[in-house]
Structure formats: structure tokens, C-alpha cells
Design a protein around this motif. Structure first.
Motif, mmCIF file in Angstrom:
data_model
loop_
_atom_site.group_PDB
_atom_site.id
_atom_site.type_symbol
_atom_site.label_atom_id
_atom_site.label_comp_id
_atom_site.label_asym_id
_atom_site.label_seq_id
_atom_site.Cartn_x
_atom_site.Cartn_y
_atom_site.Cartn_z
ATOM 1 N N GLN A 109 0.815 -1.223 0.000
ATOM 2 C CA GLN A 109 0.000 0.000 0.000
ATOM 3 C C GLN A 109 0.848 1.272 0.000
ATOM 4 O OE1 GLN A 109 -2.820 -0.424 3.276
ATOM 5 N NE2 GLN A 109 -4.188 -1.611 1.965
ATOM 6 N N LYS A 110 2.121 1.168 -0.377
ATOM 7 C CA LYS A 110 3.001 2.330 -0.474
ATOM 8 C C LYS A 110 3.616 2.383 -1.869
ATOM 9 C CE LYS A 110 2.785 3.212 4.039
ATOM 10 N NZ LYS A 110 2.154 4.424 4.595
ATOM 11 N N PHE A 111 3.890 3.604 -2.348
ATOM 12 C CA PHE A 111 4.613 3.784 -3.603
ATOM 13 C C PHE A 111 5.287 5.145 -3.572
ATOM 14 C CE2 PHE A 111 0.556 5.773 -4.417
ATOM 15 C CZ PHE A 111 0.834 6.834 -5.268
ATOM 16 N N LEU A 113 6.937 8.663 -5.946
ATOM 17 C CA LEU A 113 7.221 9.470 -7.136
ATOM 18 C C LEU A 113 8.443 10.301 -6.801
ATOM 19 C CD1 LEU A 113 4.295 8.685 -7.976
ATOM 20 C CD2 LEU A 113 4.023 11.009 -8.845
ATOM 21 N N GLY A 114 9.607 9.875 -7.258
ATOM 22 C CA GLY A 114 10.825 10.571 -6.887
ATOM 23 C C GLY A 114 11.070 10.449 -5.395
ATOM 24 N N GLN A 115 11.250 11.598 -4.725
ATOM 25 C CA GLN A 115 11.484 11.607 -3.286
ATOM 26 C C GLN A 115 10.189 11.586 -2.484
ATOM 27 O OE1 GLN A 115 14.653 11.375 -2.171
ATOM 28 N NE2 GLN A 115 15.175 11.252 -4.366
ATOM 29 N N ASN A 116 9.063 11.653 -3.155
ATOM 30 C CA ASN A 116 7.776 11.741 -2.462
ATOM 31 C C ASN A 116 7.157 10.361 -2.268
ATOM 32 O OD1 ASN A 116 7.829 14.636 -2.460
ATOM 33 N ND2 ASN A 116 7.287 14.569 -4.628
ATOM 34 N N GLU A 117 6.824 10.055 -1.034
ATOM 35 C CA GLU A 117 6.197 8.783 -0.695
ATOM 36 C C GLU A 117 4.687 8.957 -0.586
ATOM 37 O OE1 GLU A 117 7.820 5.901 -0.362
ATOM 38 O OE2 GLU A 117 9.775 6.836 -0.740
ATOM 39 N N TYR A 118 3.937 7.948 -1.045
ATOM 40 C CA TYR A 118 2.485 8.000 -1.023
ATOM 41 C C TYR A 118 1.912 6.698 -0.470
ATOM 42 C CZ TYR A 118 2.748 11.994 -4.258
ATOM 43 O OH TYR A 118 3.004 13.209 -4.851
ATOM 44 N N SER A 119 0.669 6.802 0.006
ATOM 45 C CA SER A 119 -0.091 5.628 0.427
ATOM 46 C C SER A 119 -1.313 5.490 -0.466
ATOM 47 C CB SER A 119 -0.549 5.764 1.888
ATOM 48 O OG SER A 119 0.543 5.858 2.754
ATOM 49 N N TYR A 120 -1.649 4.250 -0.797
ATOM 50 C CA TYR A 120 -2.848 3.965 -1.593
ATOM 51 C C TYR A 120 -3.485 2.699 -1.050
ATOM 52 C CZ TYR A 120 -5.795 2.509 -5.502
ATOM 53 O OH TYR A 120 -6.861 2.096 -6.266
#
Length: 256
Positions: A109-111, A113-120
Motif C-alpha cells: 500500500q506504499k509507492f 514518485l521521486g522523493q515523495n512517498e504515497y499511500s494507496y
């Protein structure tokens, strides 16, 4: 050479560097591209997935380095599966994303974009799905309004529809109908086709301008006014509402 990734939900890809220019396609969240030219406001880019080119606003993407671009190009593809969902960044800010958005380096549930971490937290499409899934996934777009250059459940064109359905099933199609028609194996008769094959249609000048996905029992699902289901015969598409033929059949292709 410069590179970029889309960090917004849906970014218009235009034919010329102007907000008033025709939208020829869209770049969805998580898609990466090469920057071919860059001016003060606009960048001419080539999308990695289908090599499609156009102009996007410099404020609507995030620059990345070649190392990350190469990693994105070779890593496994994961796509959001909900018609509309959201991702959360490290500051707990929400960003909406449409179905078919890419989730780079997705795991647990994590991914990122560059240095930015996101949760989905939504369901994910990954890997190559069976051919039988193509028509099932096409139904997710049913009744989506037609939009020239569109690629989402909120507006889509005929080739954007076929490309996105194949994409979330793990298969690659080019962007425009005339280019998609160069892919795959030619079938001589409708009777040889299977659900999930593509039918292409041309205009009076013989230029392929339309495409749809073949279903069972001589039905076809395609974007014409909206994503709809009509009948397919040897002449072309028979509109079940107007009781007329709307598109002239040119060729049927087996892609997978």
C-alpha cells in the motif's frame, strides 16, 4: 536530456504550446516521459508508455533524473483500479486519481514518485490478465462520455478507451486508432474473432478513425457519444438506438 513524471491526477497533452490548443491526449498520475524541448512555460514531451508526443504546462509535472526514469521504465506496472480514488502523501495531503493511474514501485500500500512517498489503500491491477478480462474491464467505462483526447472514466475517446482497457489488463496499445491498427494479427472474418479482439473502421478517404472492442454474439463496445454497446456486422457498426450503420468496418485485429 530532461525527464518528468506526472504528479497530478489528469494533465492535458496539447498539440501546440498553448492553453487554447487542442487536447490530443492526457497524461495520468504516475506516468513518466522524456522532455524533448522546454521553454519558459511549456514542455514538449514523449510519453514512455506509447511514445505519444505533445505539450504540457511546466507547472503540471515533476522533473526526475535519468536513473529514476530508467527504473520506472523497467519496473513492474501497478495501476489503480477504482474509477476514482485518492492517494495520501507524507504530509497527509490527499490527491485524487482516476482509474489506470500508475503507482510506481508499489508495495504494501506504499509507492513513490521521486522523493515523495504515497499511500494507496485501493485495489490494484498488476501483471498481464487473461484475454477474457478485457471485455470485463471494458464494462468499467460503460456510459463514459466521449471526449476527444480523453483517457479516463470522466471522458474518453475511442482509441483512449481501447488503450486504457488493454493497459489495465497489462497489455500495450499505441494511442491513436490508425496506429493501433498496425499492431497484432489480421483476421479475415468476424467469425474468426474472439471477445477482446479489436475492430477498426475507416472514413470515406480510407483513413482509420475509429476502433472498438469485440464482444460475444456480434456485439461491440466502443466510444461514440459515450462508451456504448452496439451490433457488429460485415458492414460495420449498427447503432441499436438509431437503427443505422454508423461506422464502416475496415479490419479486425487479434492483439493477444
Amino acid at each position: 536530456m530532461l525527464y518528468g513524471i506526472c504528479n497530478l491526477s489528469i494533465v492535458p497533452l496539447r498539440s501546440e504550446p498553448s492553453d487554447a490548443s487542442e487536447m490530443v491526449s492526457q497524461i495520468l498520475f504516475g506516468e513518466h516521459f522524456t522532455v524533448l524541448e522546454k521553454t519558459k512555460k511549456w514542455s514538449k514531451v514523449q510519453v514512455h508508455f506509447d511514445e505519444y508526443e505533445g505539450y504540457i504546462d511546466n507547472k503540471q509535472y515533476q522533473e526526475i533524473d535519468k536513473e529514476l526514469f530508467d527504473q520506472l521504465s523497467t519496473s513492474e506496472y501497478h495501476y489503480s483500479s477504482e474509477i476514482l480514488d485518492y492517494v495520501t502523501d507524507q504530509k497527509n495531503h490527499l490527491s485524487t486519481i482516476p482509474m489506470g493511474s500508475r503507482l510506481p514501485f508499489y508495495q504494501d500500500q506504499k509507492f513513490s514518485l521521486g522523493q515523495n512517498e504515497y499511500s494507496y489503500e485501493g485495489r490494484v491491477f498488476q501483471g498481464k490478465l487473461e484475454k477474457s478480462e478485457i471485455v470485463r474491464k471494458a464494462f468499467l467505462f460503460l456510459n463514459t462520455p466521449y471526449l476527444w483526447g480523453g483517457k479516463t472514466p470522466f471522458g474518453i475517446d475511442c482509441s483512449g478507451f481501447t488503450q486504457m482497457v488493454y493497459k489495465i489488463c497489462g497489455h500495450s496499445l499505441l494511442r491513436d486508432a490508425k496506429d493501433q491498427a498496425t499492431q497484432g494479427e489480421v483476421l479475415s472474418f468476424i467469425e474468426e474473432s474472439e471477445p477482446g479482439d479489436l475492430a477498426f473502421f475507416d472514413n470515406e478517404e480510407g483513413v482509420i478513425t475509429h476502433v472498438g472492442i469485440i464482444m460475444t454474439d456480434y456485439y461491440i463496445i466502443h466510444a461514440h457519444g459515450k462508451v456504448r454497446i452496439d451490433l457488429l456486422d460485415h458492414s460495420g457498426i449498427y447503432n441499436t438506438d438509431t437503427k443505422t450503420h454508423t461506422h464502416k468496418l475496415r479490419v479486425i485485429k487479434k492483439i493477444i
